[in-house]
Design a protein around this motif. Structure first.
Motif, PDB file in Angstrom:
ATOM      1  N   THR A  58       8.995 -36.360 -20.927  1.00 47.30           N
ATOM      2  CA  THR A  58       7.840 -37.011 -20.286  1.00 47.30           C
ATOM      3  C   THR A  58       8.316 -37.853 -19.103  1.00 47.30           C
ATOM      4  O   THR A  58       7.616 -38.764 -18.677  1.00 47.30           O
ATOM      5  CB  THR A  58       7.081 -37.908 -21.284  1.00 47.30           C
ATOM      6  N   SER A  59       9.507 -37.541 -18.574  1.00 47.65           N
ATOM      7  CA  SER A  59      10.055 -38.341 -17.474  1.00 47.65           C
ATOM      8  C   SER A  59       9.767 -37.677 -16.132  1.00 47.65           C
ATOM      9  O   SER A  59       8.698 -37.893 -15.555  1.00 47.65           O
ATOM     10  CB  SER A  59      11.552 -38.582 -17.683  1.00 47.65           C
ATOM     11  N   ARG A  60      10.686 -36.859 -15.644  1.00 47.91           N
ATOM     12  CA  ARG A  60      10.478 -36.116 -14.396  1.00 47.91           C
ATOM     13  C   ARG A  60      10.915 -34.667 -14.624  1.00 47.91           C
ATOM     14  O   ARG A  60      11.886 -34.398 -15.335  1.00 47.91           O
ATOM     15  CB  ARG A  60      11.280 -36.717 -13.236  1.00 47.91           C
ATOM     16  N   GLY A  61      10.198 -33.737 -13.983  1.00 47.08           N
ATOM     17  CA  GLY A  61      10.438 -32.320 -14.231  1.00 47.08           C
ATOM     18  C   GLY A  61      11.868 -31.855 -14.035  1.00 47.08           C
ATOM     19  O   GLY A  61      12.462 -31.226 -14.924  1.00 47.08           O
ATOM     20  N   PRO A  62      12.478 -32.131 -12.862  1.00 44.72           N
ATOM     21  CA  PRO A  62      13.823 -31.603 -12.598  1.00 44.72           C
ATOM     22  C   PRO A  62      14.942 -32.222 -13.420  1.00 44.72           C
ATOM     23  O   PRO A  62      16.103 -31.853 -13.253  1.00 44.72           O
ATOM     24  CB  PRO A  62      14.017 -31.911 -11.100  1.00 44.72           C
ATOM     25  N   LYS A  98       4.061 -51.412   7.414  1.00 47.43           N
ATOM     26  CA  LYS A  98       4.671 -52.618   6.842  1.00 47.43           C
ATOM     27  C   LYS A  98       5.088 -52.426   5.385  1.00 47.43           C
ATOM     28  O   LYS A  98       5.738 -53.308   4.814  1.00 47.43           O
ATOM     29  CB  LYS A  98       3.684 -53.787   6.939  1.00 47.43           C
ATOM     30  N   GLY A  99       4.693 -51.300   4.789  1.00 46.74           N
ATOM     31  CA  GLY A  99       5.061 -51.054   3.402  1.00 46.74           C
ATOM     32  C   GLY A  99       4.506 -49.741   2.888  1.00 46.74           C
ATOM     33  O   GLY A  99       3.452 -49.268   3.336  1.00 46.74           O
ATOM     34  N   ILE A 100       5.229 -49.145   1.955  1.00 45.89           N
ATOM     35  CA  ILE A 100       4.796 -47.928   1.261  1.00 45.89           C
ATOM     36  C   ILE A 100       4.756 -48.245  -0.226  1.00 45.89           C
ATOM     37  O   ILE A 100       5.722 -48.768  -0.785  1.00 45.89           O
ATOM     38  CB  ILE A 100       5.765 -46.757   1.522  1.00 45.89           C
ATOM     39  N   ILE A 101       3.639 -47.940  -0.867  1.00 47.37           N
ATOM     40  CA  ILE A 101       3.480 -48.216  -2.297  1.00 47.37           C
ATOM     41  C   ILE A 101       3.269 -46.891  -3.023  1.00 47.37           C
ATOM     42  O   ILE A 101       2.219 -46.259  -2.893  1.00 47.37           O
ATOM     43  CB  ILE A 101       2.289 -49.157  -2.564  1.00 47.37           C
ATOM     44  N   ARG A 102       4.276 -46.471  -3.747  1.00 47.26           N
ATOM     45  CA  ARG A 102       4.187 -45.228  -4.503  1.00 47.26           C
ATOM     46  C   ARG A 102       3.429 -45.491  -5.805  1.00 47.26           C
ATOM     47  O   ARG A 102       3.869 -46.271  -6.649  1.00 47.26           O
ATOM     48  CB  ARG A 102       5.590 -44.713  -4.777  1.00 47.26           C
ATOM     49  N   THR A 103       2.276 -44.858  -5.954  1.00 51.24           N
ATOM     50  CA  THR A 103       1.438 -45.102  -7.131  1.00 51.24           C
ATOM     51  C   THR A 103       2.011 -44.377  -8.342  1.00 51.24           C
ATOM     52  O   THR A 103       1.641 -43.250  -8.654  1.00 51.24           O
ATOM     53  CB  THR A 103       0.000 -44.625  -6.886  1.00 51.24           C
ATOM     54  N   GLY A 104       2.904 -45.048  -9.021  1.00 53.83           N
ATOM     55  CA  GLY A 104       3.549 -44.496 -10.196  1.00 53.83           C
ATOM     56  C   GLY A 104       4.901 -45.145 -10.386  1.00 53.83           C
ATOM     57  O   GLY A 104       5.309 -46.015  -9.608  1.00 53.83           O
ATOM     58  N   VAL A 105       5.596 -44.690 -11.413  1.00 55.02           N
ATOM     59  CA  VAL A 105       6.932 -45.232 -11.692  1.00 55.02           C
ATOM     60  C   VAL A 105       7.969 -44.572 -10.795  1.00 55.02           C
ATOM     61  O   VAL A 105       8.800 -45.228 -10.179  1.00 55.02           O
ATOM     62  CB  VAL A 105       7.298 -45.029 -13.174  1.00 55.02           C
ATOM     63  N   GLY A 106       7.925 -43.243 -10.720  1.00 58.81           N
ATOM     64  CA  GLY A 106       8.914 -42.512  -9.927  1.00 58.81           C
ATOM     65  C   GLY A 106       8.640 -42.605  -8.439  1.00 58.81           C
ATOM     66  O   GLY A 106       7.490 -42.612  -7.998  1.00 58.81           O
ATOM     67  N   TYR A 107       9.703 -42.654  -7.656  1.00 56.83           N
ATOM     68  CA  TYR A 107       9.568 -42.727  -6.198  1.00 56.83           C
ATOM     69  C   TYR A 107      10.508 -41.750  -5.505  1.00 56.83           C
ATOM     70  O   TYR A 107      10.852 -41.921  -4.340  1.00 56.83           O
ATOM     71  CB  TYR A 107       9.829 -44.160  -5.713  1.00 56.83           C
TER      72      TYR A 107
END
Length: 325
Positions: free
Chosen positions: A237-241, A72-81
């Motif tokens: 400090t955002s995302r590696g790629p 019923k839902g996916i919750i990505r623990t963090g800002v980036g998804y």
């Protein structure tokens, strides 16, 4: 009872203790967890869950999402998804949520810590003293902070918090964000520039605060690094790629950068030896989000969204709203 499943690609780090989630969901759900190296190792419990809460270094691809039986839902623990195929989830009528506001202060603090360390060349002094040299000239040249321009790429929550902190140190602050409205006004008095190339050519320090999308992958590559001032500083400090590691190594070899601060790296946790062994490079292990308080907030907010999903209560807007049926 509903079934809630937490899953992580890092062994024995984030899911050693899930007592908070169990406590907050005890009346409506059974909470379980597992650590896997790859999605091919996911258990039947994962596929049978009503809500899935993925942590780090685990990709949930289209093939995996299509096998979910009653999610019923996916919750990505963090800002980036970016690790979740949000389009496929939407097509399966599964909303995907992130936690965009749990560690804003921590990431801004961490970014500024890297900026200050590199601009004052603390890393160079530290290595010098450890090597038995006591000489204030070991890190020359050092520039007064108020003579430096800090360029912020991405002026959302975190970018604005970095600007607020940097202003107190006297930096001249500029920012670039094509997604802000034309009439946006910075509360910290920062100056907006119209193009990325303009920001790169004007900045002594560049700090990245953007999500990882198809558009921002390799946002900083060889072309962009060549636009930066000689002896400038890059902080990510955002995302590696967002930064191409190969191009970064090349720029350092050619002495085009005075310093680099990285909390995230392409293909982490693997770190190129050229970056690990360069005294001009400060690397932290994707830790900018962390404090004891932010971790508690992250887990609590994930559990609160889980409750709302299962009980049919008001929810924040899913990150994949455009793809939902």
């Amino acid at each position: 009872m509903y079934k809630v499943h937490l899953v992580d690609g890092l062994p024995n780090i984030n899911l050693q203790d899930i007592s908070l989630e169990k406590k907050l969901l005890a009346d409506i759900a059974e909470v379980t967890s597992e650590n896997v190296k790859d999605e091919s190792e996911l258990s039947d419990t994962f596929y049978e869950a009503d809500v899935i809460i993925p942590w780090h270094l685990l990709t949930l691809s289209a093939a995996t999402i299509k096998k979910l039986k009653q999610c019923k839902g996916i919750i990505r623990t963090g800002v980036g998804y970016d690790s979740v195929d949000v389009k496929t989830a939407g097509e399966q009528d599964i909303p995907v949520f992130n936690i965009p506001d749990y560690g804003t202060q921590e990431v801004a603090d961490h970014a500024l810590a890297l900026i200050l360390n590199l601009s004052r060349r603390v890393n160079i002094y530290l290595d010098s003293v450890k090597g038995g040299v006591w000489d204030w000239q070991a890190a020359k040249p050092v520039t007064r902070l108020s003579n430096m321009t800090l360029g912020i790429i991405g002026y959302g929550r975190i970018g604005q918090e970095v600007a607020k902190r940097a202003k107190a140190f006297g930096f001249n602050i500029i920012f670039y964000d094509p997604y802000l409205s034309d009439d946006f006004k910075s509360k910290s008095g920062s100056t907006r520039v119209k193009t990325l190339s303009e920001l790169l050519s004007m900045s002594d320090i560049v700090s990245l605060h953007v999500p990882l999308t198809d558009e921002t992958k390799y946002l900083i590559s060889e072309k962009e690094l060549n636009l930066m001032k000689p002896d400038s500083i890059l902080v990510n400090t955002s995302r590696g790629p967002v930064v191409e590691s190969k191009a970064l190594v090349k720029a350092l070899k050619q002495d085009k950068l005075a310093g680099v601060g990285l909390d995230v790296i392409e293909n982490e946790p693997q770190v190129p030896d050229e970056l690990k062994n360069d005294e001009r490079v400060l690397i932290t292990p994707h830790a900018a989000f962390y404090s004891e308080q932010s971790m508690h907030d992250l887990r609590r907010k994930s559990a609160e969204i889980t409750r709302a999903i299962l009980l049919g209560e008001d929810l924040p807007e899913p990150v994949n709203a455009e793809f939902l049926k």
